[in-house]
Design a protein around this motif. Structure first.
Motif, short mmCIF file in Angstrom:
data_model
loop_
_atom_site.label_atom_id
_atom_site.label_comp_id
_atom_site.label_asym_id
_atom_site.label_seq_id
_atom_site.Cartn_x
_atom_site.Cartn_y
_atom_site.Cartn_z
N ALA A 33 -53.02 50.73 -56.52
CA ALA A 33 -52.15 50.88 -55.35
C ALA A 33 -51.05 49.82 -55.33
CB ALA A 33 -52.98 50.80 -54.07
N TRP A 34 -49.82 50.26 -55.18
CA TRP A 34 -48.65 49.39 -55.06
C TRP A 34 -48.01 49.60 -53.69
CZ3 TRP A 34 -45.37 47.37 -59.41
CH2 TRP A 34 -46.05 47.33 -60.65
N HIS A 35 -47.46 48.52 -53.13
CA HIS A 35 -46.59 48.66 -51.96
C HIS A 35 -45.17 48.84 -52.48
CE1 HIS A 35 -44.81 48.14 -48.00
NE2 HIS A 35 -43.97 47.27 -48.53
N VAL A 36 -44.51 49.91 -52.02
CA VAL A 36 -43.14 50.18 -52.42
C VAL A 36 -42.27 50.22 -51.17
CG1 VAL A 36 -41.57 51.83 -53.50
CG2 VAL A 36 -43.83 51.39 -54.51
N ALA A 37 -41.28 49.35 -51.11
CA ALA A 37 -40.34 49.30 -49.98
C ALA A 37 -39.07 50.05 -50.36
CB ALA A 37 -40.03 47.86 -49.62
N TYR A 38 -38.55 50.81 -49.40
CA TYR A 38 -37.30 51.54 -49.58
C TYR A 38 -36.17 50.80 -48.86
CZ TYR A 38 -40.35 55.53 -50.78
OH TYR A 38 -41.29 56.36 -51.33
N VAL A 39 -35.06 50.62 -49.54
CA VAL A 39 -33.88 49.97 -48.95
C VAL A 39 -32.70 50.91 -49.14
CG1 VAL A 39 -32.38 47.95 -48.98
CG2 VAL A 39 -34.80 47.69 -49.53
N LEU A 40 -32.13 51.39 -48.03
CA LEU A 40 -30.99 52.31 -48.12
C LEU A 40 -29.80 51.65 -48.82
CD1 LEU A 40 -30.83 54.14 -44.68
CD2 LEU A 40 -30.94 55.24 -46.93
N LYS A 41 -29.21 52.37 -49.76
CA LYS A 41 -28.00 51.84 -50.40
C LYS A 41 -26.80 51.93 -49.46
CE LYS A 41 -29.36 52.70 -55.19
NZ LYS A 41 -28.99 53.30 -56.50
N ASP A 198 -34.52 66.17 -48.11
CA ASP A 198 -35.49 66.86 -47.26
C ASP A 198 -35.07 68.30 -46.96
OD1 ASP A 198 -33.41 66.61 -45.47
OD2 ASP A 198 -34.52 65.45 -43.98
N GLY A 199 -34.17 68.84 -47.77
CA GLY A 199 -33.69 70.20 -47.55
C GLY A 199 -32.46 70.28 -46.69
N ASN A 200 -32.17 69.22 -45.94
CA ASN A 200 -31.00 69.18 -45.08
C ASN A 200 -29.94 68.20 -45.56
OD1 ASN A 200 -32.02 71.05 -43.05
ND2 ASN A 200 -33.44 69.40 -42.47
N CYS A 201 -30.38 67.14 -46.25
CA CYS A 201 -29.46 66.10 -46.69
C CYS A 201 -30.13 65.32 -47.81
CB CYS A 201 -29.09 65.17 -45.55
SG CYS A 201 -30.53 64.30 -44.85
N THR A 202 -29.40 64.37 -48.37
CA THR A 202 -29.97 63.45 -49.35
C THR A 202 -29.55 62.03 -48.97
OG1 THR A 202 -28.06 63.63 -50.84
CG2 THR A 202 -29.93 65.12 -51.24
N ALA A 203 -30.36 61.07 -49.42
CA ALA A 203 -30.05 59.66 -49.20
C ALA A 203 -30.47 58.88 -50.43
CB ALA A 203 -30.77 59.12 -47.96
N GLU A 204 -29.71 57.84 -50.74
CA GLU A 204 -30.00 57.01 -51.91
C GLU A 204 -30.64 55.70 -51.48
OE1 GLU A 204 -27.16 56.89 -55.23
OE2 GLU A 204 -25.82 58.03 -53.93
N TYR A 205 -31.69 55.33 -52.19
CA TYR A 205 -32.44 54.11 -51.89
C TYR A 205 -32.59 53.24 -53.13
CZ TYR A 205 -34.25 56.48 -47.66
OH TYR A 205 -34.39 57.12 -46.45
N ARG A 206 -32.68 51.94 -52.87
CA ARG A 206 -33.29 51.04 -53.84
C ARG A 206 -34.79 51.02 -53.53
NH1 ARG A 206 -28.46 48.17 -52.51
NH2 ARG A 206 -27.13 47.86 -54.33
N VAL A 207 -35.60 50.92 -54.55
CA VAL A 207 -37.04 50.83 -54.34
C VAL A 207 -37.54 49.53 -54.97
CG1 VAL A 207 -37.50 53.28 -54.12
CG2 VAL A 207 -37.45 52.28 -56.38
N LEU A 208 -38.43 48.85 -54.25
CA LEU A 208 -39.00 47.59 -54.70
C LEU A 208 -40.52 47.71 -54.64
CD1 LEU A 208 -36.68 45.24 -52.64
CD2 LEU A 208 -36.84 45.20 -55.11
#
Length: 254
Positions: A33-41, A198-208
């Motif tokens: 198990a890893w913790h993964v944080a999402y950071v919006l670009k 999600d079928g309505n839009c897209t978003a770009e993230y950095r993942v850590l």
């Protein structure tokens, strides 16, 4: 054998120093198990339906193909977001786990290991790399440029508790993953990019990502030796769990 140079991972105490002529750790991945944080670009995307990701628990794995089967087959890195796994299946009123997605081929009740198709459905929540290096680069980084896409179209169901679960579509496309694998920290943190839809839009993230997954409310909790987190790494409490410090991003493989 190779010489390992000093690498800043941030902070005044965030220097990892390897001994000269220290053997390579190879490109390793700490399973589990890893913790993964999402950071919006793009912070402006936070107001959209697909811009609300904050963190998740991932399964992160390295798959090996035995040389006796095919020595030319490269290793593979797998990313498995728990949120995607949870969306692909549900528990019905009989307490049986079943798919919420259409399966090809369909489930086979005669299959002794997967009669409902739940295992087959959960495998759809795994992104597999198209390649994975055997040895890290000069900065102890293992670059993994591309992954298969996770696409889940979950149908509306009523679960065993009587709760109505609405239909939902999610799409994960990971890329540009950089796994840090040094002799002192063999495959315990990574960064990368994600396009989420999600079928309505897209978003770009950095993942850590950081292993092991440790919940937290303060940075100090992430520096407690009892967590099992490598004390040489610069980690902070980010989105409810310990993660690599995002302020040192440019010093970590970029």
């Amino acid at each position: 054998m190779r010489s390992v140079t000093a690498i800043w991972l941030g902070g005044t105490a965030g220097l990892l120093v390897g001994c000269a002529e220290q053997p390579s750790a190879g490109c390793q991945v700490q399973d589990g198990a890893w913790h993964v944080a999402y950071v919006l670009k793009n912070p402006a995307e936070a107001s959209t339906s697909c811009g609300a990701l904050t963190s998740d628990t991932f399964g992160v794995y390295k798959y090996l193909v035995p040389a006796s089967e095919d020595p030319r087959t490269p290793s593979t890195m797998a990313l498995r977001p728990q949120a995607a796994v949870s969306l692909a299946t549900y528990i019905d009123s009989a307490g049986t786990r079943r798919p919420r997605v259409e399966l090809t081929p369909p489930e086979d009740p005669a299959n002794p290991t997967d009669p409902t198709g739940a295992l087959q459905a959960s495998r759809l929540a795994t992104a597999l790399s198209t390649s994975f290096p055997n040895e890290p680069d000069a900065q102890d980084g293992c670059r993994v440029p591309s992954f298969s896409r996770i696409s889940i179209a979950a149908r509306a169901v009523t679960d065993g508790s009587g709760a109505a679960l609405p239909a939902r579509t999610v799409d994960y496309q990971f890329s540009d993953v950089y796994l840090y694998s040094s002799p002192s920290a063999p495959g315990v943190l990574f960064r990368g990019s994600l396009v989420f839809g999600d079928g309505n839009c897209t978003a770009e993230y950095r993942v850590l990502g950081l292993s092991p997954a440790v919940p937290c409310t303060t940075d100090a909790e992430c520096r407690n030796p009892a967590t099992g987190i490598n004390r040489e790494l610069d980690v902070v409490c980010l989105n409810g769990g310990c993660a690599p410090n995002p302020t040192t991003w440019t010093l970590f493989g970029e």
